[in-house]
Design a protein around this motif. Structure first.
Motif, short mmCIF file in Angstrom:
data_model
loop_
_atom_site.label_atom_id
_atom_site.label_comp_id
_atom_site.label_asym_id
_atom_site.label_seq_id
_atom_site.Cartn_x
_atom_site.Cartn_y
_atom_site.Cartn_z
N GLU A 164 -3.67 39.27 79.79
CA GLU A 164 -3.38 40.34 79.00
C GLU A 164 -2.72 41.34 80.01
OE1 GLU A 164 -6.77 42.32 77.27
OE2 GLU A 164 -7.24 40.76 75.55
N VAL A 165 -1.25 41.34 79.59
CA VAL A 165 -0.11 41.82 80.56
C VAL A 165 -0.11 43.39 80.15
CG1 VAL A 165 1.88 41.56 81.64
CG2 VAL A 165 0.82 39.63 80.82
N MET A 166 -0.20 44.17 81.11
CA MET A 166 -0.03 45.50 81.01
C MET A 166 1.44 45.88 80.98
SD MET A 166 -1.34 48.62 80.93
CE MET A 166 -2.82 48.32 81.27
N PRO A 167 1.82 46.36 79.88
CA PRO A 167 3.49 46.60 79.70
C PRO A 167 3.96 47.57 80.91
CG PRO A 167 2.30 47.17 77.59
CD PRO A 167 1.16 47.03 78.65
N GLY A 168 5.26 47.40 81.19
CA GLY A 168 5.91 48.11 82.35
C GLY A 168 7.32 47.66 82.38
N ASP A 169 7.89 48.22 83.30
CA ASP A 169 9.49 47.99 83.52
C ASP A 169 9.71 46.71 84.33
OD1 ASP A 169 9.98 50.57 82.10
OD2 ASP A 169 10.01 51.47 84.04
N LYS A 170 8.92 46.27 85.13
CA LYS A 170 8.93 45.11 85.79
C LYS A 170 8.44 43.84 84.84
CE LYS A 170 7.89 47.12 90.44
NZ LYS A 170 7.05 47.50 91.51
N ARG A 171 9.19 42.98 84.72
CA ARG A 171 8.88 41.72 84.17
C ARG A 171 7.88 41.05 84.79
NH1 ARG A 171 11.15 38.73 80.29
NH2 ARG A 171 13.05 40.10 80.14
N PHE A 172 6.75 40.42 84.16
CA PHE A 172 5.53 39.71 84.49
C PHE A 172 5.81 38.40 84.60
CE2 PHE A 172 1.51 37.92 85.11
CZ PHE A 172 0.66 39.01 85.68
#
Length: 384
Positions: free
Chosen positions: A222-230
């Protein structure tokens, strides 16, 4: 034989006309006690002829969908069903759940358990200096410090949140053994659940222009949204997201790699083909390791994350795949005495906390296989 108990193998023999006089009396007596039992056996007989199910793929898919929906409302009720193709098993996928929804499935005879324990919350943390820390569900809350980074460890998970960005690039690895599972929260808030025999390597803090981790085995993210691509990378595929939930199965002993998107949006590429394929919710990317091809299919994503809820789900799965899955969770060995048995297919939803023998007894009820136990090794034999 108690009034509400019946041996499915005995019913199968009755359908095939192979019962003895005493066995026939038992089945007839059981059916006479309740008209619904007779209707069930008659329905079973109509589905089978010469041990081959008279059920189309369309009807199986439709019934399976209905069965899954029922499970959402009846999570505490266990119902095991099995079916195969040419080598058909007796337990019916089509019809069994609605014929018996007003009456519990007859009780199975208790058997002595085999000492092969189900999996537990446990893992090993390998720190940046190579130190290994064993993590087990001991109920203690503690903090582990690696240089200036604090790792909060509780009974079943660990968390890297609330740490400042470090100047150095430090990496940790979580190793989950056979018979284990574990949960962790990365420094950006991304949550990861790791299945048995899995390994995740990750930086303690993400201070580059991307968030990259490496997975072996199976994990749900469950990836936390953010500016850096996961990015989740593995030996075969790379998965890129910004914020979403998905499951990845990249076990080395599986012939395919499966990436299942639950919500959000991801793109996936292979090591050989870097052109990404975009997935939308309910789609699964399947990478065939032998052919090198990557295909995308529509699936029910719930089927591929039930392991997080403590359940095995088998959908038309050959027994060789089922035993491979069970061996990871129960940390056991297995051997097929007859290769023909490996191809028998089953449907079922089973509690992961079930004892090994109780679980495998459900497969024996089909009349197609039997199991012998030697310590932590299970021998799979042909019963036909």
């Amino acid at each position: 034989m108690k009034e509400k108990e019946i041996d499915w193998i005995l019913v199968k023999k009755w359908i095939d006309g192979q019962v003895t006089g005493d066995e026939r009396a038992r089945v007839e007596g059981w059916m006479q006690a309740d008209p619904r039992r007779r209707r069930f056996v008659e329905q079973a007989g109509r589905y089978y002829q010469n041990d081959v199910p008279l059920v189309t793929d369309e009807r199986i898919d439709r019934a399976w969908g209905q069965f899954i929906r029922i499970q959402h409302f009846r999570r505490r009720r266990k119902l095991f069903v099995a079916a195969s193709g040419v080598a058909a098993s007796f337990l019916l996928l089509v019809g069994i759940w609605w014929l018996w929804k007003q009456e519990p499935v007859p009780a199975l005879t208790e058997t002595s358990p085999v000492e092969i324990a189900a999996g537990t919350q446990r893992a090993s943390l390998i720190m940046s200096n190579g130190t290994r820390v064993e993590l087990q569900a001991d109920g203690q809350l503690r903090t582990i410090t690696d240089r200036d980074v604090d790792v909060l460890v509780d009974s079943s998970s660990l968390s890297y949140e609330n740490n400042a960005v470090t100047a150095d690039t430090l990496f940790h690895t979580i190793e989950v053994p056979a018979g284990g599972e574990f949960h962790l929260t990365l420094s950006d808030g991304t949550k990861v659940w790791l299945n048995a025999k899995s390994r995740l390597t990750y930086p303690l803090t993400f201070h580059w222009n991307e968030r990259r981790v490496r997975l072996e085995g199976e994990g749900y993210f469950e990836v936390m949204p953010g500016d850096k691509r996961f990015i989740v990378e593995s030996r075969d595929v790379n998965i890129r997201v910004l914020g979403t939930a998905f499951n990845v199965n990249v076990y080395e002993d599986e012939p395919v790699v499966r990436t299942t998107l639950v919500r959000g949006k991801i793109d996936i590429s292979t090591v050989a083909d870097t052109v990404p394929r975009v997935l939308t919710p309910g789609e699964q990317a399947i990478f065939d390791r032998e052919s090198g091809e990557l295909d995308v299919e529509r699936v029910n994503p719930d089927l591929y994350i039930y392991w997080m809820q403590g359940r095995f789900v088998f959908q038309n799965s050959p027994l060789r795949d089922i035993m491979r899955t069970l061996a990871r969770w129960y940390d056991m060995e297995y051997e097929f005495a007859d290769p023909v048995v490996e191809t028998i297919r089953f449907y079922g939803i089973i509690d992961r906390k079930e004892r090994v023998k109780s679980l495998l007894d459900q497969f024996e009820k089909t009349g197609k296989v039997e199991f012998e136990y030697t310590g932590k090794k299970v021998i799979v034999k042909n019963r036909g």
